[in-house]
Scaffold this active site. Structure first.
Site, PDB file in Angstrom:
ATOM      1  N   ASP A   1      -7.859  28.709 -33.780  1.00  0.00           N
ATOM      2  CA  ASP A   1      -8.682  27.561 -33.412  1.00  0.00           C
ATOM      3  C   ASP A   1      -8.211  26.358 -34.251  1.00  0.00           C
ATOM      4  O   ASP A   1      -7.582  26.340 -34.989  1.00  0.00           O
ATOM      5  CB  ASP A   1     -10.154  28.036 -33.737  1.00  0.00           C
ATOM      6  CG  ASP A   1     -11.285  27.148 -32.905  1.00  0.00           C
ATOM      7  OD1 ASP A   1     -11.060  26.239 -32.488  1.00  0.00           O
ATOM      8  OD2 ASP A   1     -12.441  27.694 -33.002  1.00  0.00           O
ATOM      9  N   TYR A   2      -9.247  25.355 -33.846  1.00  0.00           N
ATOM     10  CA  TYR A   2      -8.775  23.970 -34.400  1.00  0.00           C
ATOM     11  C   TYR A   2      -8.723  23.957 -35.921  1.00  0.00           C
ATOM     12  O   TYR A   2      -9.983  24.150 -36.807  1.00  0.00           O
ATOM     13  CB  TYR A   2      -9.638  22.998 -33.764  1.00  0.00           C
ATOM     14  CG  TYR A   2      -9.206  21.493 -33.822  1.00  0.00           C
ATOM     15  CD1 TYR A   2      -9.091  20.791 -32.696  1.00  0.00           C
ATOM     16  CD2 TYR A   2      -9.377  20.825 -35.145  1.00  0.00           C
ATOM     17  CE1 TYR A   2      -8.893  19.455 -32.751  1.00  0.00           C
ATOM     18  CE2 TYR A   2      -9.285  19.310 -35.066  1.00  0.00           C
ATOM     19  CZ  TYR A   2      -9.104  18.748 -33.823  1.00  0.00           C
ATOM     20  OH  TYR A   2      -8.593  17.412 -33.783  1.00  0.00           O
TER      21      TYR A   2
END
Ligand code: NOJ
Length: 723
Positions: A263-264
Site C-alpha cells: 500500500d501507499y
C-alpha cells in the site's frame, strides 16, 4: 497469473540490468492527477528516463500515459515499458454505485458487468491495473472505508471479489486481460479498533480463517493478478512485513504467484509501526515477506542497496521481485505493444465512447438494483401522479457528491442528479427545490427557502446524509449520523404534515434518530449511487422500477452498538428483554434498526415447502435445499433468498447464522418458482482447536428466507451421520 518463471526476453533483460534499474522496476510512484496519499518529493515523469521507476499510479488519459510511456520506451537505457495503476473502484468515467451499495444488489452478474465496463473505460485511458476489489469484511460504520467494501459478510465479499476479478480481468479481443485486479487489503483491515482508520486490529486465528481470509482465498482461486497487504498491524504483526501470512500462507499454501503490491508508503511506515529501525530494515522486512512492489515509499530504491550490504536480503530475493514485475508486463502485452490502448495508436473500436447511452444504461440499472427501500408506510410509494413535490436537502442536486468517494475519472458534469431525475419523471408536477441546509452547519436562508418550497406540497423528497468527502479513506467518524443542520431540515419537513420520503445518501449506514425513523413515511438507503443516481431513484419512486436491493450490512440504531453484524456466536446468556441477566444493553434495544438482507419491494412474496432432498448426510455428500417462492402481491418483482446454516452443537461455539448461498428470483404477479441451493456437506465443517476441519455427527440447521431477521427465516434440519 504465474509470474515466477521467465521468458528468454525477460531473462535477457535481467542479465543487462544494473541494481538501480532493477530497483526502479520494483518502485511505483504516484503522479498527481489525483491525491490518494501524502505527496512524495518525486517528479516521477523526470525519473522515468533514468529507469528509476517501473510503474506509475494516479495518472491516466491517453495523452499523459503515452508521453510517460514514450520516455520509458524511447529514452531510458533498456526501454522497459511502464505499467499504470489506478483505484478504479466503482467505475472509471461512468460511475456505478459505491461498493457497499452495489453489494446490496446480491447480483453476481451485475457485479461482474460493472467491473467489465470499468475495465473497458479505464483501459482506454491507458490504465493497466486497478487497486480493486476491496474485499475487507467490515462491521463498524465508524470506519470510513466501509463504503469500499461489500459489507459485513465473508461469503458476500468472496463472491463480490470473484465477480469483480472476472469482470476486470476479462480478456480483450487479443486475449489479454483488460485490467489486472489487485485484491486488497490483505487482511483484517476492516477490523481496525474503534473503526479508526490506520489503527491496529486484534484478530484471532479463527477470526482470520473464518471471516477475513476467505474473500482473498476466493480471489486467488479466481486468478487475481495482484494482492495489496493492509497498512495495519494484525495482532502485533505489521501486514506489510507479515511473513507467515504473505509468504507461508498466500504464496506457499494458496500458491499465489501474482504480484504483491505494497500500500501507499506502507513499507517506510514499518518504521512508524516500530518493527524496523530504518529504511533498509523496512525494505528487508517487506521484501523477505514477499512484497514485490514498493508503492511510493522509496524504501526499496534507497534502502535495499544498504540492506544487501548488511546481509539482510539476498540478490535472489530482489531478482525474484523484479522478474515478477517484468513477467507481468510481458503477460499484459506491454513488451509487444507498450502503447497498448493509448491513443492515437489504439484502434477506434478500442476506445469506447464513454458515457454513451449503453454505459449510462448499465450505471442506471446498477443504481436501481442497489437502492434499498427500508420503509413504506401505507404504501406511500410508488408515488404515481403527485401534483406538487418538494425536493429538499443538500444531496438532491449534488452531482459530484452522488458519485461518492473513489470516483476515479468520474466527472460530476456527466451526473444526472436526483432533482433532474425527478423533474424528468414527474414532468407534469410542480417540482420545487430547496437545499435547506449545507452538509454541515446550518443556514437560516436555506431553511427559509425550504419552508417556502414545502408549503402545500403533495409529498416531500428529503435527500440528506453525507457528502462524498465524509466517507472513504481517513474518514472515520465517531458519530456516523446525519449532521444536526440537516436533521433540523428533516424535522421541519415532518412537521409540515406532508408525507416525507427520506432518501439517505451516504457511504455507510447512518444512525438515525428514532423520531425520523418513525416519522418518515418512506425511507430508502440511496447511498452514493453514481452517475445515474437521479434517474434511478426517480424510477423507483415512481414505480417504473420495483426496488429489489437488500442491505449487505446491518444498520445500527446507535453508534454504541458498533461493530454490529448478524453472525454472532451464541451467548451463554442469550438476549431476553424480560430478564436483566442476559446479554444486551440497558439503554438500547438489542436488535438493529434494520438487519442484514432487509429491503422491501412493491410486491409481496411468500415461501412454502422448505425441503431437503436427503436428511442423513455424510461428509462427501451434496444436499439440495429447496423452497417455493410465490409473488403474492400486485406487480412483478424480484425476491432475494438467503441460505444460512447453523451447527447447534460442536466442539467450539459456532455463529448463530452463517451465510452459505444467496440467489435472486424474478416473479410475475402470482408466479411461483422453486429456488434450489446445492450445498457441499464438507463446506459445513468448522476448524477445531487444532485448526483441523471437523463436522460432528448430529443435527445441522438450514435457515432459509428473506433476511437475517429471525421472523424472515424458516428452518429445516438434516442429520450428519458419518460412517
Ligand atoms: C491507499 C489506499 O489504502 C489503497 O487502497 C489505495 O489503493 C492506495 N492508497 C493507492 O491509491
Amino acid at each position: 497469473m504465474k509470474l515466477s518463471g521467465g521468458s528468454a526476453r525477460v531473462n535477457a533483460l535481467m542479465a543487462q540490468m544494473s541494481l538501480g534499474e532493477k530497483l526502479g522496476q520494483i518502485s511505483m510512484l504516484a503522479d498527481g492527477l489525483v491525491e490518494t496519499g501524502p505527496p512524495g518529493p518525486h517528479n516521477p515523469f523526470n525519473m522515468i528516463v533514468d529507469g528509476r521507476v517501473g510503474s506509475l499510479l494516479n495518472v491516466w488519459g491517453a495523452h499523459l500515459v503515452r508521453e510517460a510511456q514514450r520516455r520509458a520506451v524511447e529514452e531510458s537505457r533498456l526501454g522497459v515499458p511502464l505499467f499504470f495503476g489506478l483505484d478504479v473502484v466503482h467505475g472509471h468515467k461512468s460511475i456505478h454505485p459505491v461498493p457497499i451499495a452495489e453489494a446490496g444488489s446480491f447480483d453476481r452478474q451485475l457485479w461482474e458487468a460493472t467491473a467489465r465496463d470499468s475495465a473497458i473505460e479505464a483501459m482506454a485511458d491507458g490504465v493497466h491495473m486497478t487497486f480493486a476489489p476491496m474485499i475487507d469484511v467490515a462491521r463498524d460504520a465508524r470506519w470510513g472505508r466501509i463504503v469500499e467494501t461489500a459489507g459485513e459478510d465473508p461469503l458476500v465479499n468472496a463472491e463480490f471479489g470473484r465477480a469483480r476479478v472476472r469482470g476486470y480481468q476479462a480478456r480483450d479481443e487479443k486475449g489479454i486481460m483488460r485490467l489486472a485486479a489487485c485484491a486488497k487489503h490483505f487482511c483484517a483491515y476492516g477490523a481496525v479498533v474503534s473503526g479508526r482508520d490506520y489503527a491496529e486490529a486484534d484478530v484471532s486465528w479463527r477470526g482470520l480463517e473464518e471471516i477475513y481470509l476467505p474473500p482473498f482465498r476466493a480471489c486467488v482461486d479466481e486468478g487475481v493478478a495482484a494482492i495489496m497487504p493492509a497498512f495495519i498491524d494484525v495482532a502485533g504483526m505489521a501486514m506489510t512485513g507479515h511473513k507467515r501470512l504473505l509468504r507461508d500462507m498466500l504464496r506457499a499454501r494458496w500458491r499465489f504467484d501474482g504480484l504483491i503490491v505494497s500500500d501507499y508508503n506502507a513499507i517506510a511506515e514499518l518504521i512508524n509501526h516500530g518493527v524496523a529501525a530504518d529504511a533498509p530494515e523496512a525494505a528487508a522486512l517487506a521484501l523477505n515477506a514477499g512484497v514485490d512492489i514498493d508503492m511510493m515509499s522509496d524504501a526499496y530504491f534507497n534502502g535495499l542497496p544498504i540492506a544487501l550490504e548488511r546481509g539482510l536480503v539476498s540478490m535472489d530475493e530482489i531478482d525474484m521481485a523484479v522478474r515478477r514485475v517484468l513477467n507481468f508486463k510481458e503477460q499484459i502485452g506491454l513488451f509487444d505493444d507498450p502503447y497498448r490502448n493509448m491513443a492515437p495508436s489504439a484502434s477506434k473500436e478500442e476506445i469506447p465512447k464513454t458515457l454513451a447511452p449503453e454505459r449510462r444504461a448499465l450505471s442506471r440499472q446498477a443504481a436501481q438494483r442497489s437502492i434499498v427501500l427500508l420503509k413504506n408506510e401505507g404504501a406511500l410509494l410508488p408515488l404515481k401522479a403527485p401534483r406538487s413535490l418538494a425536493v429538499l436537502g443538500p444531496l438532491a442536486d449534488a452531482p459530484n457528491d452522488q458519485l461518492g468517494p473513489w470516483a476515479s475519472a468520474g466527472d460530476g458534469q456527466d451526473a444526472v442528479t436526483i432533482l433532474a431525475g425527478l423533474r424528468e419523471t414527474y414532468a407534469q408536477a410542480d417540482v420545487r427545490f430547496a437545499k435547506g441546509a449545507p452538509f454541515e452547519g446550518r443556514d437560516e436562508d436555506e431553511l427559509e427557502a425550504a419552508r417556502k418550497a414545502l408549503a402545500g406540497a403533495d409529498a416531500i423528497i428529503l435527500c440528506i446524509g453525507e457528502s462524498r468527502m465524509m466517507s472513504g479513506e481517513a474518514l472515520s467518524r465517531t458519530k456516523p449520523e446525519i449532521p444536526a443542520g440537516q436533521l433540523e431540515l428533516a424535522r421541519m419537513a415532518l412537521e409540515s404534515g406532508a408525507p416525507v420520503v427520506l432518501a439517505i445518501n451516504s457511504g455507510r449506514p447512518l444512525v438515525l434518530p428514532d423520531w425520523l425513523v418513525e416519522g418518515a413515511h418512506a425511507i430508502l438507503a440511496a447511498w452514493h449511487a453514481g452517475t445515474e443516481a437521479g434517474p434511478a431513484l426517480a424510477a423507483i419512486l415512481s414505480g417504473a422500477c420495483n426496488p429489489s436491493a437488500r442491505l449487505a450490512i446491518t444498520w445500527p440504531r446507535t453508534t454504541g452498538q458498533m461493530p454490529l453484524f448478524y453472525g454472532l456466536r451464541p451467548s451463554g446468556r442469550p438476549h431476553d428483554p424480560q430478564n436483566t441477566w442476559t446479554t444486551g444493553y440497558y439503554d438500547c434495544p438489542f436488535d438493529p434498526c434494520w438487519s442484514f438482507g432487509q429491503g422491501l419491494s412493491y410486491t409481496r412474496f411468500a415461501r412454502a415447502n422448505l425441503r431437503v432432498d436427503r436428511d442423513a448426510l455424510d461428509l462427501d455428500d451434496l444436499v439440495s435445499v429447496s423452497v417455493d417462492v410465490t409473488n403474492i402481491g400486485t406487480c412483478e418483482g424480484v425476491e432475494t433468498i438467503f441460505l444460512f446454516s447453523r451447527d447447534p452443537v460442536a466442539q467450539v461455539t459456532r455463529p448463530m447464522l452463517e451465510l452459505r448461498d444467496f440467489t435472486k428470483v424474478a416473479l410475475r404477479q402470482g408466479e411461483t418458482r422453486t429456488v434450489v441451493f446445492v450445498v457441499k456437506v464438507r463446506d459445513l465443517c468448522y476448524l477445531d482447536e487444532d485448526r483441523k476441519p471437523r463436522l460432528d455427527d448430529g443435527a445441522i440447521q438450514f435457515h432459509v428466507g428473506a433476511s437475517a431477521r429471525r421472523e424472515d427465516l424458516e428452518r429445516i434440519d438434516v442429520v450428519i451421520a458419518q460412517g
